[in-house]
Scaffold this motif. Structure first.
Motif, PDB file in Angstrom:
ATOM      1  N   GLU A   1      12.424  -2.175 -11.824  1.00 44.35           N
ATOM      2  CA  GLU A   1      13.284  -0.994 -12.020  1.00 44.35           C
ATOM      3  C   GLU A   1      14.279  -0.788 -10.886  1.00 44.35           C
ATOM      4  OE1 GLU A   1      10.109   1.884 -14.352  1.00 44.35           O
ATOM      5  OE2 GLU A   1      10.124   1.904 -12.166  1.00 44.35           O
ATOM      6  N   ARG A   2      14.065  -1.523  -9.795  1.00 41.71           N
ATOM      7  CA  ARG A   2      14.921  -1.403  -8.591  1.00 41.71           C
ATOM      8  C   ARG A   2      15.058   0.043  -8.117  1.00 41.71           C
ATOM      9  NH1 ARG A   2      16.166  -6.134  -7.006  1.00 41.71           N
ATOM     10  NH2 ARG A   2      16.431  -7.846  -8.483  1.00 41.71           N
ATOM     11  N   ARG A   3      13.913   0.721  -8.014  1.00 40.45           N
ATOM     12  CA  ARG A   3      13.943   2.101  -7.505  1.00 40.45           C
ATOM     13  C   ARG A   3      14.350   2.112  -6.036  1.00 40.45           C
ATOM     14  NH1 ARG A   3       8.626   5.358  -9.711  1.00 40.45           N
ATOM     15  NH2 ARG A   3       8.839   4.835 -11.935  1.00 40.45           N
ATOM     16  N   ALA A   4      15.258   3.033  -5.695  1.00 38.38           N
ATOM     17  CA  ALA A   4      15.834   3.063  -4.345  1.00 38.38           C
ATOM     18  C   ALA A   4      14.762   3.232  -3.264  1.00 38.38           C
ATOM     19  CB  ALA A   4      16.868   4.180  -4.253  1.00 38.38           C
ATOM     20  N   GLY A   5      13.786   4.104  -3.520  1.00 35.79           N
ATOM     21  CA  GLY A   5      12.748   4.355  -2.511  1.00 35.79           C
ATOM     22  C   GLY A   5      11.981   3.096  -2.153  1.00 35.79           C
ATOM     23  N   TYR A   6      11.730   2.261  -3.143  1.00 37.97           N
ATOM     24  CA  TYR A   6      10.976   1.017  -2.909  1.00 37.97           C
ATOM     25  C   TYR A   6      11.836   0.004  -2.159  1.00 37.97           C
ATOM     26  CZ  TYR A   6       7.196   2.711  -5.851  1.00 37.97           C
ATOM     27  OH  TYR A   6       6.140   3.426  -6.349  1.00 37.97           O
ATOM     28  N   GLU A   7      13.121  -0.074  -2.538  1.00 39.41           N
ATOM     29  CA  GLU A   7      14.023  -1.016  -1.854  1.00 39.41           C
ATOM     30  C   GLU A   7      14.155  -0.614  -0.380  1.00 39.41           C
ATOM     31  OE1 GLU A   7      17.532  -1.097  -4.443  1.00 39.41           O
ATOM     32  OE2 GLU A   7      16.627  -2.798  -5.501  1.00 39.41           O
ATOM     33  N   ARG A   8      14.253   0.684  -0.140  1.00 36.98           N
ATOM     34  CA  ARG A   8      14.372   1.186   1.241  1.00 36.98           C
ATOM     35  C   ARG A   8      13.090   0.863   2.019  1.00 36.98           C
ATOM     36  NH1 ARG A   8      16.432   5.767  -0.372  1.00 36.98           N
ATOM     37  NH2 ARG A   8      14.439   6.875  -0.399  1.00 36.98           N
TER      38      ARG A   8
ATOM     39  N   TYR B   1       9.903  -4.824   6.322  1.00 41.40           N
ATOM     40  CA  TYR B   1       9.684  -6.273   6.210  1.00 41.40           C
ATOM     41  C   TYR B   1      10.976  -7.019   6.531  1.00 41.40           C
ATOM     42  CZ  TYR B   1       5.263  -4.961   4.062  1.00 41.40           C
ATOM     43  OH  TYR B   1       4.018  -4.421   3.842  1.00 41.40           O
ATOM     44  N   PRO B   2      10.864  -8.307   6.920  1.00 42.52           N
ATOM     45  CA  PRO B   2      12.057  -9.094   7.268  1.00 42.52           C
ATOM     46  C   PRO B   2      13.012  -9.215   6.077  1.00 42.52           C
ATOM     47  CG  PRO B   2      10.025 -10.292   7.826  1.00 42.52           C
ATOM     48  CD  PRO B   2       9.614  -9.067   7.064  1.00 42.52           C
ATOM     49  N   PRO B   3      14.299  -9.428   6.340  1.00 43.10           N
ATOM     50  CA  PRO B   3      15.274  -9.594   5.254  1.00 43.10           C
ATOM     51  C   PRO B   3      14.845 -10.739   4.339  1.00 43.10           C
ATOM     52  CG  PRO B   3      16.381  -9.530   7.397  1.00 43.10           C
ATOM     53  CD  PRO B   3      14.911  -9.570   7.673  1.00 43.10           C
ATOM     54  N   GLY B   4      15.117 -10.581   3.049  1.00 41.80           N
ATOM     55  CA  GLY B   4      14.804 -11.659   2.107  1.00 41.80           C
ATOM     56  C   GLY B   4      13.338 -11.724   1.705  1.00 41.80           C
TER      57      GLY B   4
ATOM     58  N   ALA C   1       0.835  -1.215   0.000  1.00 42.05           N
ATOM     59  CA  ALA C   1       0.000   0.000   0.000  1.00 42.05           C
ATOM     60  C   ALA C   1       0.862   1.254   0.000  1.00 42.05           C
ATOM     61  CB  ALA C   1      -0.943  -0.014   1.209  1.00 42.05           C
ATOM     62  N   TRP C   2       1.822   1.276  -0.902  1.00 42.13           N
ATOM     63  CA  TRP C   2       2.782   2.383  -0.921  1.00 42.13           C
ATOM     64  C   TRP C   2       3.213   2.630  -2.359  1.00 42.13           C
ATOM     65  CZ3 TRP C   2       8.005   3.480  -1.923  1.00 42.13           C
ATOM     66  CH2 TRP C   2       8.524   4.630  -1.272  1.00 42.13           C
ATOM     67  N   GLY C   3       3.374   3.895  -2.739  1.00 46.80           N
ATOM     68  CA  GLY C   3       3.781   4.220  -4.105  1.00 46.80           C
ATOM     69  C   GLY C   3       2.587   4.112  -5.032  1.00 46.80           C
ATOM     70  N   SER C   4       2.353   2.906  -5.560  1.00 51.24           N
ATOM     71  CA  SER C   4       1.181   2.686  -6.408  1.00 51.24           C
ATOM     72  C   SER C   4       1.001   1.190  -6.621  1.00 51.24           C
ATOM     73  CB  SER C   4       1.343   3.389  -7.754  1.00 51.24           C
ATOM     74  OG  SER C   4       2.111   2.582  -8.643  1.00 51.24           O
ATOM     75  N   GLU C   5      -0.019   0.854  -7.432  1.00 52.97           N
ATOM     76  CA  GLU C   5      -0.291  -0.556  -7.747  1.00 52.97           C
ATOM     77  C   GLU C   5       0.829  -1.169  -8.613  1.00 52.97           C
ATOM     78  OE1 GLU C   5      -1.559   1.915 -11.002  1.00 52.97           O
ATOM     79  OE2 GLU C   5      -1.857   2.070  -8.839  1.00 52.97           O
TER      80      GLU C   5
END
Length: 432
Positions: free
Chosen positions: A50-57, A63-66, A37-41
């Motif tokens: 795309e491996r956007r940094a904001g999403y990875e962060r 959430y737990p690692p992995g 429920a963050w960013g968009s669908e």
């Protein structure tokens, strides 16, 4: 006549009349993307495509690692999903049809798709047939049911292999996309199929025309079903039933073909975002304005909400939908079953919009004139002209304008601390 699996034949099919008459629909974007429920669908794509940094962060912090995207599915619970309550809300919003995401580009299906093993709402998450439950509730409320379905799936290995082949192979289409489309039609008998996810591949890959020929010739909904225009790359605005053209499309003039404008209360997303704020949402006035413009130009208005992972349509979305419904309770006569008039708006301003029904003309004005006199230059009055206002008893006084058109004396509104409603309708009879 039987339709052939080519665009020339399919595009000649008349659009079932119910769709143009309906005018107002509600769009529902709901799926595993409702869990982060963050960013968009498009969460999965932004995060791992795309491996956007904001999403990875975001994932690292919460959430737990992995954690993998598939781990979100069990948290998509729909614990609070009450289909009848949704149907009541949509009915009060004035919606004549509702379109639910059966499957977004993430590939998770909101029904027990036999070709989506363990990645569907029966095997995991809600353990419920969300498509079926909502359909039953809508039908009890006499609301038409549309199914959104994405042709592509971002990370499906079959799709990725077909893409790798330059779409020369069709394993994904034959084993996944087409079986699901036929299953949806045979199981749920939808009134509308809202196709999407078409843009990467040509019609020869998707087999869209053969599916549509079956849909129009032999399916259980062959006479009533309506489809949009997203069936292959370069289809939008050219082929299919009615046209979407693009998300939030606004033509600016009257298009020659039936169309639909889809819009979202949350201006930044179609799916639910837990961090949205009020400035990012459409207010009542802008919703009414979009609806009125769309219908004057002959379009339908499909307004989107994104429920939470528990299946709640949050109160601010409910409030916006109910405000739309209240406005339609008064002004719906100028919207439902209406047709575009010979002009769509007053030339001097885009705050007065026209619709019509037979000889009757409706002028919908979005700003109340300061002197209580509404000037309309487009209609030509006659001695038999009668002017009334929807939601107001009695006739209104009018006189011919010095130029062309007429001057209408509106009922004087008492000064009120409340903001006025966003838009009023005068009904003109006996004008040209």
């Amino acid at each position: 006549p039987r339709y052939r699996p080519d665009w020339a034949s399919l595009d000649a099919r008349p659009l079932p009349a119910w769709f143009d008459q309906a005018k107002v629909g509600v769009f529902v974007h709901w799926g595993v993307f409702s869990v982060p429920a963050w960013g968009s669908e498009w969460f999965w794509w932004h995060w791992q495509g795309e491996r956007r940094a904001g999403y990875e962060r975001f994932v690292r912090r919460r959430y737990p690692p992995g954690t993998a995207y598939a781990d979100f599915a069990p948290r998509f619970t729909a614990h609070d999903f009450q289909p009848r309550a949704w149907a009541r809300l949509f009915q009060r919003a004035g919606a004549r049809y509702v379109v639910l995401t059966t499957k977004h580009h993430e590939g998770f299906t909101n029904w027990g798709s036999p070709v989506s093993w363990n990645w569907n709402s029966l095997d995991t998450g809600p353990h419920r047939d969300l498509v079926g439950e909502l359909g039953q509730a809508l039908r009890e409320s006499n609301i038409r049911y549309g199914l959104y379905h994405s042709l592509l799936e971002w990370f499906n290995p079959l799709y990725l292999a077909d893409k790798e082949s330059g779409f020369k192979t069709q394993n994904f289409v034959l084993k996944k996309t087409m079986p699901e489309l036929y299953d949806l039609v045979l199981k749920y008998k939808p009134d509308l199929i809202w196709s999407d996810g078409d843009w990467e591949a040509p019609e020869s890959y998707w087999n869209s025309t053969s599916f549509l020929a079956w849909l129009y010739n032999d399916s259980p909904v062959k006479d009533t079903v309506v489809v949009n225009d997203r069936w292959c790359n370069n289809c939008s605005c050219h082929h299919g039933g009615y046209y979407n053209c693009a998300d939030k499309y606004k033509p600016g003039t009257l298009p020659p073909h039936k169309w639909e404008m889809c819009s979202s209360i949350d201006k930044l997303s179609w799916g639910y975002r837990s961090n949205m704020n009020i400035a990012e949402l459409m207010d009542e006035a802008s919703i009414i304005e979009e609806l009125v413009q769309t219908v004057s130009f002959g379009g339908n208005y499909l307004l989107n909400v994104g429920p939470t992972k528990e299946g709640v349509i949050v109160p601010i979305f409910q409030e916006r939908l109910l405000a739309l419904g209240r406005w339609l309770d008064t002004n719906g006569e100028a919207i439902y079953e209406s047709k575009p008039w010979r002009v769509q708006m007053e030339n001097s301003t885009n705050t007065v919009w026209y619709t019509s029904k037979g000889p009757v003309v409706y002028a919908i004005f979005l700003i109340w004139p300061q002197d209580n006199v509404l000037e309309l230059s487009s209609p030509t009055p006659s001695p038999a002209t009668e002017v009334t206002m929807l939601g107001f008893a009695g006739t209104l006084k009018w006189q011919k304008s010095p130029g062309t058109g007429l001057l209408i004396t509106l009922p004087s509104m008492l000064p009120s601390p409340l903001p006025p409603q966003p838009g009023w309708t005068v009904k003109l009879e006996g004008v040209e």
